[in-house]
Design a protein around this motif. Structure first.
Motif, PDB file in Angstrom:
ATOM      1  N   THR A   5       4.334   5.529   8.837  1.00 21.36           N
ATOM      2  CA  THR A   5       4.097   5.855   6.859  1.00 21.36           C
ATOM      3  C   THR A   5       4.132   7.158   6.204  1.00 21.36           C
ATOM      4  N   LEU A   6       4.480   7.412   4.918  1.00 23.61           N
ATOM      5  CA  LEU A   6       3.723   8.917   4.867  1.00 23.61           C
ATOM      6  C   LEU A   6       2.837   8.962   3.720  1.00 23.61           C
ATOM      7  N   ASP A   7       2.365  10.468   3.804  1.00 24.23           N
ATOM      8  CA  ASP A   7       1.578  10.030   2.777  1.00 24.23           C
ATOM      9  C   ASP A   7       2.096  10.534   1.604  1.00 24.23           C
ATOM     10  N   PHE A   8       1.056   9.922   0.303  1.00 24.55           N
ATOM     11  CA  PHE A   8       1.861  10.456  -1.545  1.00 24.55           C
ATOM     12  C   PHE A   8       0.201  10.372  -1.885  1.00 24.55           C
ATOM     13  N   TRP A   9       0.171  11.759  -2.481  1.00 29.35           N
ATOM     14  CA  TRP A   9      -1.049  12.624  -3.441  1.00 29.35           C
ATOM     15  C   TRP A   9      -0.728  12.664  -4.463  1.00 29.35           C
ATOM     16  N   PHE A  10      -1.291  11.929  -5.205  1.00 30.67           N
ATOM     17  CA  PHE A  10      -1.401  12.169  -6.776  1.00 30.67           C
ATOM     18  C   PHE A  10      -2.561  12.409  -7.333  1.00 30.67           C
ATOM     19  N   ASP A  11      -2.698  12.445  -8.363  1.00 34.01           N
ATOM     20  CA  ASP A  11      -3.696  11.961  -9.619  1.00 34.01           C
ATOM     21  C   ASP A  11      -2.895  12.135 -10.595  1.00 34.01           C
ATOM     22  N   PHE A  12      -3.664  10.980 -11.864  1.00 35.25           N
ATOM     23  CA  PHE A  12      -3.214  10.391 -12.615  1.00 35.25           C
ATOM     24  C   PHE A  12      -2.733  11.665 -13.355  1.00 35.25           C
ATOM     25  N   HIS A  13      -3.356  12.837 -13.658  1.00 32.16           N
ATOM     26  CA  HIS A  13      -3.613  14.475 -14.223  1.00 32.16           C
ATOM     27  C   HIS A  13      -1.943  14.778 -14.796  1.00 32.16           C
ATOM     28  N   ALA A  17       3.750  14.186 -11.114  1.00 36.65           N
ATOM     29  CA  ALA A  17       3.228  12.746  -9.678  1.00 36.65           C
ATOM     30  C   ALA A  17       3.054  11.947 -10.092  1.00 36.65           C
ATOM     31  N   TYR A  18       3.921  11.731 -11.388  1.00 35.23           N
ATOM     32  CA  TYR A  18       3.498   9.698 -12.385  1.00 35.23           C
ATOM     33  C   TYR A  18       5.808   9.979 -12.089  1.00 35.23           C
ATOM     34  N   VAL A  35       4.985   3.146   2.091  1.00 43.18           N
ATOM     35  CA  VAL A  35       3.780   4.467   1.282  1.00 43.18           C
ATOM     36  C   VAL A  35       2.400   3.921   1.099  1.00 43.18           C
ATOM     37  N   ARG A  36       1.852   5.051   1.933  1.00 42.12           N
ATOM     38  CA  ARG A  36       0.385   5.264   1.756  1.00 42.12           C
ATOM     39  C   ARG A  36      -0.170   6.187   0.485  1.00 42.12           C
ATOM     40  N   TRP A  37      -1.007   4.766  -0.550  1.00 42.32           N
ATOM     41  CA  TRP A  37      -0.902   5.777  -1.992  1.00 42.32           C
ATOM     42  C   TRP A  37      -2.086   6.875  -1.154  1.00 42.32           C
ATOM     43  N   ARG A  38      -2.313   7.592  -2.163  1.00 39.10           N
ATOM     44  CA  ARG A  38      -3.035   8.467  -1.645  1.00 39.10           C
ATOM     45  C   ARG A  38      -3.993   9.841  -2.702  1.00 39.10           C
ATOM     46  N   PRO A  39      -5.057   8.842  -3.400  1.00 39.64           N
ATOM     47  CA  PRO A  39      -5.212   9.346  -4.862  1.00 39.64           C
ATOM     48  C   PRO A  39      -6.310  10.691  -4.344  1.00 39.64           C
TER      49      PRO A  39
END
Length: 205
Positions: A5-13, A17-18, A35-39
């Motif tokens: 896996t890889l960690d994808f760090w994001f915020d909708f702000h 990131a989009y 993918v690990r989706w990491r908010p």
């Protein structure tokens, strides 16, 4: 054997990131990874580390920044525009992602929320809107709304943000893979080269 896996760090702000969110699954798949989706909560992260605030830079930088954003959106075939009421508060939507992830719909729900905010000018801070987005992804909209108000998910989002800071994350989008950090949509090409075995030669130039 489970996929690496890889960690994808994001915020909708973040509009960046989009952009990256629309590319990361295909990139990972090309290398047999998941993918690990990491908010995370970007405003709190920025406050905690006294991080950079690009929209507070000088006018020349800001004009280039918005041009660059649209160039990348065009490259990916996306329509991207700032919401009329930007910035909306992202925390509710981020907590909803945590529940969607438990239900196996992190990717679909996250991309739908990003699209709603950055392409469709919908209010992702609204419980009703999040419920509608969840239902469109095959989730129980009422369950999504309930999770948003659940303090357990609020605490998990705070824990995610603290974990990200501990890993050296200073903005989004950030990908962490095999202990290496890649920041920014425009670093996905470097990540691809590194995973494909061409990274060391590229980085040595």
């Amino acid at each position: 054997m489970a996929a690496e896996t890889l960690d994808f760090w994001f915020d909708f702000h973040s509009p960046w990131a989009y952009l990256a969110a629309t590319q990361i699954e295909a990139l990972a798949a090309r290398h047999g990874m998941a993918v690990r989706w990491r908010p995370l909560h970007l405003p709190r992260l920025i406050e905690a580390i006294d991080g950079r605030r690009p929209l507070e830079e000088n006018a020349a930088f800001l004009a280039w920044y918005k041009q660059d954003l649209q160039d990348w959106a065009a490259l990916y075939g996306l329509s991207l525009r700032y919401h009329p009421n930007y910035p909306l508060r992202p925390a509710r939507a981020l907590r909803a992602v945590l529940r969607a992830d438990e239900l196996g719909q992190a990717k679909g729900f996250t991309l739908a929320v990003f699209r709603a905010y950055w392409s469709e000018e919908r209010d992702i801070s609204s419980l009703e809107e999040l419920a509608r987005i969840g239902a469109a992804c095959g989730l129980d909209g009422a369950e999504i709304s309930h999770a948003v108000a659940d303090d357990a998910y609020r605490q998990r989002l705070e824990a995610n943000t603290s974990e990200a800071i501990g890993h050296g994350v200073f903005g989004v989008p950030t990908v962490i893979c095999r202990g290496k950090l890649f920041f920014g949509n425009d670093r996905l090409q470097l990540l691809e080269g590194w995973l494909g075995g061409t990274g060391p030669q590229v980085f040595a130039r």
